[in-house]
Motif scaffolding. Structure first.
Motif, PDB file in Angstrom:
ATOM      1  N   TYR A  64      68.492  18.006  18.218  1.00  0.00           N
ATOM      2  CA  TYR A  64      69.401  17.165  18.991  1.00  0.00           C
ATOM      3  C   TYR A  64      69.964  17.876  20.207  1.00  0.00           C
ATOM      4  CZ  TYR A  64      69.408  13.586  15.386  1.00  0.00           C
ATOM      5  OH  TYR A  64      69.031  12.596  14.524  1.00  0.00           O
ATOM      6  N   TRP A  65      69.674  19.144  20.337  1.00  0.00           N
ATOM      7  CA  TRP A  65      70.280  19.906  21.421  1.00  0.00           C
ATOM      8  C   TRP A  65      69.415  19.853  22.663  1.00  0.00           C
ATOM      9  CZ3 TRP A  65      75.141  21.514  21.179  1.00  0.00           C
ATOM     10  CH2 TRP A  65      75.617  22.305  22.231  1.00  0.00           C
ATOM     11  N   SER A 115      76.597  25.061  13.504  1.00  0.00           N
ATOM     12  CA  SER A 115      78.025  24.964  13.239  1.00  0.00           C
ATOM     13  C   SER A 115      78.775  24.206  14.327  1.00  0.00           C
ATOM     14  CB  SER A 115      78.620  26.377  13.109  1.00  0.00           C
ATOM     15  OG  SER A 115      78.420  27.109  14.314  1.00  0.00           O
ATOM     16  N   ASP A 116      78.069  23.663  15.285  1.00  0.00           N
ATOM     17  CA  ASP A 116      78.703  22.950  16.385  1.00  0.00           C
ATOM     18  C   ASP A 116      79.086  21.556  15.930  1.00  0.00           C
ATOM     19  OD1 ASP A 116      79.399  21.607  18.712  1.00  0.00           O
ATOM     20  OD2 ASP A 116      77.956  22.713  19.933  1.00  0.00           O
ATOM     21  N   PRO A 117      80.373  21.200  15.900  1.00  0.00           N
ATOM     22  CA  PRO A 117      80.776  19.872  15.421  1.00  0.00           C
ATOM     23  C   PRO A 117      80.338  18.746  16.333  1.00  0.00           C
ATOM     24  CG  PRO A 117      82.653  21.025  16.392  1.00  0.00           C
ATOM     25  CD  PRO A 117      81.528  22.007  16.336  1.00  0.00           C
ATOM     26  N   ASN A 118      79.885  19.081  17.557  1.00  0.00           N
ATOM     27  CA  ASN A 118      79.488  18.038  18.495  1.00  0.00           C
ATOM     28  C   ASN A 118      78.027  17.632  18.361  1.00  0.00           C
ATOM     29  OD1 ASN A 118      82.034  17.929  19.838  1.00  0.00           O
ATOM     30  ND2 ASN A 118      81.533  19.871  20.844  1.00  0.00           N
ATOM     31  N   VAL A 119      77.242  18.394  17.571  1.00  0.00           N
ATOM     32  CA  VAL A 119      75.829  18.071  17.448  1.00  0.00           C
ATOM     33  C   VAL A 119      75.676  16.675  16.863  1.00  0.00           C
ATOM     34  CG1 VAL A 119      73.715  18.625  16.202  1.00  0.00           C
ATOM     35  CG2 VAL A 119      75.042  20.447  17.279  1.00  0.00           C
ATOM     36  N   GLY A 120      74.879  15.879  17.550  1.00  0.00           N
ATOM     37  CA  GLY A 120      74.644  14.515  17.098  1.00  0.00           C
ATOM     38  C   GLY A 120      75.688  13.526  17.566  1.00  0.00           C
ATOM     39  N   ASN A 121      76.684  13.979  18.326  1.00  0.00           N
ATOM     40  CA  ASN A 121      77.738  13.073  18.764  1.00  0.00           C
ATOM     41  C   ASN A 121      77.906  13.052  20.282  1.00  0.00           C
ATOM     42  OD1 ASN A 121      78.605  12.411  16.095  1.00  0.00           O
ATOM     43  ND2 ASN A 121      79.474  14.470  15.967  1.00  0.00           N
ATOM     44  N   GLY A 127      73.557  19.408  26.352  1.00  0.00           N
ATOM     45  CA  GLY A 127      74.387  19.397  25.163  1.00  0.00           C
ATOM     46  C   GLY A 127      73.735  18.554  24.087  1.00  0.00           C
ATOM     47  N   PRO A 128      74.470  18.254  23.016  1.00  0.00           N
ATOM     48  CA  PRO A 128      73.884  17.522  21.903  1.00  0.00           C
ATOM     49  C   PRO A 128      73.643  16.051  22.231  1.00  0.00           C
ATOM     50  CG  PRO A 128      76.211  17.895  21.526  1.00  0.00           C
ATOM     51  CD  PRO A 128      75.853  18.671  22.768  1.00  0.00           C
ATOM     52  N   LEU A 184      51.809  23.522   7.389  1.00  0.00           N
ATOM     53  CA  LEU A 184      52.860  22.537   7.163  1.00  0.00           C
ATOM     54  C   LEU A 184      53.573  22.293   8.484  1.00  0.00           C
ATOM     55  CD1 LEU A 184      54.299  20.922   4.881  1.00  0.00           C
ATOM     56  CD2 LEU A 184      55.895  22.828   4.700  1.00  0.00           C
ATOM     57  N   PHE A 185      53.604  21.034   8.924  1.00  0.00           N
ATOM     58  CA  PHE A 185      54.213  20.660  10.195  1.00  0.00           C
ATOM     59  C   PHE A 185      55.475  19.836   9.943  1.00  0.00           C
ATOM     60  CE2 PHE A 185      49.909  21.491  11.538  1.00  0.00           C
ATOM     61  CZ  PHE A 185      49.999  21.896  12.866  1.00  0.00           C
ATOM     62  N   ALA A 186      56.424  19.976  10.868  1.00  0.00           N
ATOM     63  CA  ALA A 186      57.575  19.079  10.925  1.00  0.00           C
ATOM     64  C   ALA A 186      57.516  18.338  12.262  1.00  0.00           C
ATOM     65  CB  ALA A 186      58.882  19.851  10.803  1.00  0.00           C
ATOM     66  N   PHE A 187      57.611  17.010  12.216  1.00  0.00           N
ATOM     67  CA  PHE A 187      57.649  16.170  13.411  1.00  0.00           C
ATOM     68  C   PHE A 187      58.931  15.353  13.362  1.00  0.00           C
ATOM     69  CE2 PHE A 187      53.117  16.789  12.651  1.00  0.00           C
ATOM     70  CZ  PHE A 187      52.642  17.137  13.909  1.00  0.00           C
ATOM     71  N   ALA A 188      59.694  15.374  14.457  1.00  0.00           N
ATOM     72  CA  ALA A 188      60.957  14.634  14.501  1.00  0.00           C
ATOM     73  C   ALA A 188      60.971  13.699  15.712  1.00  0.00           C
ATOM     74  CB  ALA A 188      62.139  15.597  14.565  1.00  0.00           C
ATOM     75  N   TRP A 189      61.299  12.451  15.461  1.00  0.00           N
ATOM     76  CA  TRP A 189      61.458  11.447  16.510  1.00  0.00           C
ATOM     77  C   TRP A 189      62.952  11.253  16.721  1.00  0.00           C
ATOM     78  CZ3 TRP A 189      58.601   9.236  20.110  1.00  0.00           C
ATOM     79  CH2 TRP A 189      59.021   8.052  20.703  1.00  0.00           C
ATOM     80  N   VAL A 190      63.443  11.630  17.921  1.00  0.00           N
ATOM     81  CA  VAL A 190      64.881  11.666  18.189  1.00  0.00           C
ATOM     82  C   VAL A 190      65.212  10.892  19.450  1.00  0.00           C
ATOM     83  CG1 VAL A 190      66.813  13.184  18.794  1.00  0.00           C
ATOM     84  CG2 VAL A 190      65.219  13.876  17.018  1.00  0.00           C
TER      85      VAL A 190
END
Length: 263
Positions: A64-65, A115-121, A127-128, A184-190
Motif C-alpha cells: 500500500y505504500w 507500524s505506520d498507523p496511516n498505512v491503508g488510510n 504515502g500509503p 511460491l509467488f505472491a500477487f496483490a491487486w491494490v
C-alpha cells in the motif's frame, strides 16, 4: 486448486515487452565480472507451467505504500493494455530499508511501514494508499519444466595476471534453456490499478532455497572472427550462481515489483 493457463496468448509482442523489461533491469546489474548484458532473443516455448492456488488473503501492508516518485504520476498517460500485456506498463522495483525473510507464505520482513498507523488510510502521493474492498492477494505455487529459451550477449571480465588489477573483457553469447522452476509467488491487486508481486522463499527436502532447480546453459566466449571457447563449465557455473543472486536481490520478498495499470 489448480489453475489453467492459456500459454498460446503469450505472443511475440509480449516477448518483446519482456525483453525490454529485462534489458532495463540487467542494465543496472552491478558486477565486477559481467557488464553490457543485453537480451537478444526470447521464446516462450509450448509448455505451460503448473499453477496451484494456495491462499487468498489481504495484501501485505508494504504493497500500500507509494514510493514510486514521479513515475507513478506518469502512469495516467500509459495507454490501456490487456492483462496479458501488463508487462508494458511502468514497473517499479522496491527494496525495503530493513528486513529479512523466512517462512513459506508468510512475509519475512520487519517492514518499515508495518507500524505506520496511516498505512491503508491515506489518499495518495508518496504515502500509503487507501484500502479498497476489491483489494486481494493470492499465493500460488508454480512448477515449470518447459522450453522457454533466452539468449544473452554480454562482456565477461577475467582478472589480468600479475595481480596488478584490471580485467580482460571478452564478448560472450549465452543461451538459457531447459529451465526447471519451482517457486511460491505472491500477487496483490491494490487500489484497482496496481499489481504487486514477489517470490516467497521456501526450502525443499534438501534445505535448498534455490528457486531454479535446473537450468541448461550454452556459452560461447570470444570474438566471432577469432577462435572461440564453447561451453566452458566454470563460466556456466558462475552464470548460474549470478542468476540465483539476481533473483534473490530483485524478486524475493521483502523485495517486490509493482506494475501500474491504466484503469
Amino acid at each position: 486448486m489448480s489453475l489453467s493457463i492459456n500459454w498460446s496468448l503469450l505472443d511475440t509482442q509480449l516477448a518483446e515487452a519482456l525483453e525490454s523489461f529485462l534489458n532495463a533491469r540487467l542494465g543496472d546489474l552491478d558486477s565486477p565480472y559481467i557488464r553490457n548484458v543485453q537480451v537478444s532473443g526470447f521464446k516462450w516455448g509450448d509448455a505451460a507451467p503448473e499453477v496451484t492456488l494456495l491462499d487468498l488473503t489481504d495484501p501485505y501492508e508494504d504493497f500500500y505504500w507509494q514510493d514510486d516518485g514521479p513515475a507513478a504520476a506518469a502512469a495516467g498517460s500509459v495507454a490501456p493494455t490487456p492483462a496479458v500485456s501488463a508487462a508494458t506498463s511502468p514497473t517499479h522495483l522496491h527494496h525495503p530499508a530493513t528486513g529479512t525473510a523466512s517462512g513459506t507464505a508468510t512475509p519475512r520482513s520487519t517492514s518499515p511501514y508495518a507500524s505506520d498507523p496511516n498505512v491503508g488510510n491515506g489518499t495518495g502521493g508518496n504515502g500509503p494508499l487507501p484500502r479498497s474492498p476489491t483489494d486481494v492477494q493470492i499465493h500460488v505455487h508454480v512448477a515449470y519444466k518447459g522450453s522457454i529459451e533466452l539468449e544473452l550477449q554480454l562482456d565477461l571480465g577475467a582478472p589480468l595476471p600479475g595481480g596488478g588489477g584490471g580485467s580482460l573483457w571478452l564478448p560472450m553469447n549465452v543461451r538459457l534453456r531447459g529451465i526447471h522452476l519451482d517457486a511460491l509467488f505472491a500477487f496483490a491487486w491494490v487500489n484497482g490499478d496496481r499489481l504487486s508481486w514477489c517470490l516467497l522463499e521456501t526450502e525443499d527436502e534438501s534445505g535448498s532455497t534455490n528457486i531454479i532447480k535446473a537450468l541448461h546453459i550454452e556459452t560461447s566466449v570470444g570474438d566471432a572472427t577469432r577462435q572461440r571457447l564453447h561451453n566452458v563449465s566454470k563460466v556456466e557455473r558462475f552464470l548460474v550462481d549470478q542468476i540465483h543472486r539476481l533473483l534473490d536481490a530483485e524478486c524475493v520478498w521483502p523485495n517486490y515489483h509493482t506494475v501500474l495499470l491504466q484503469r
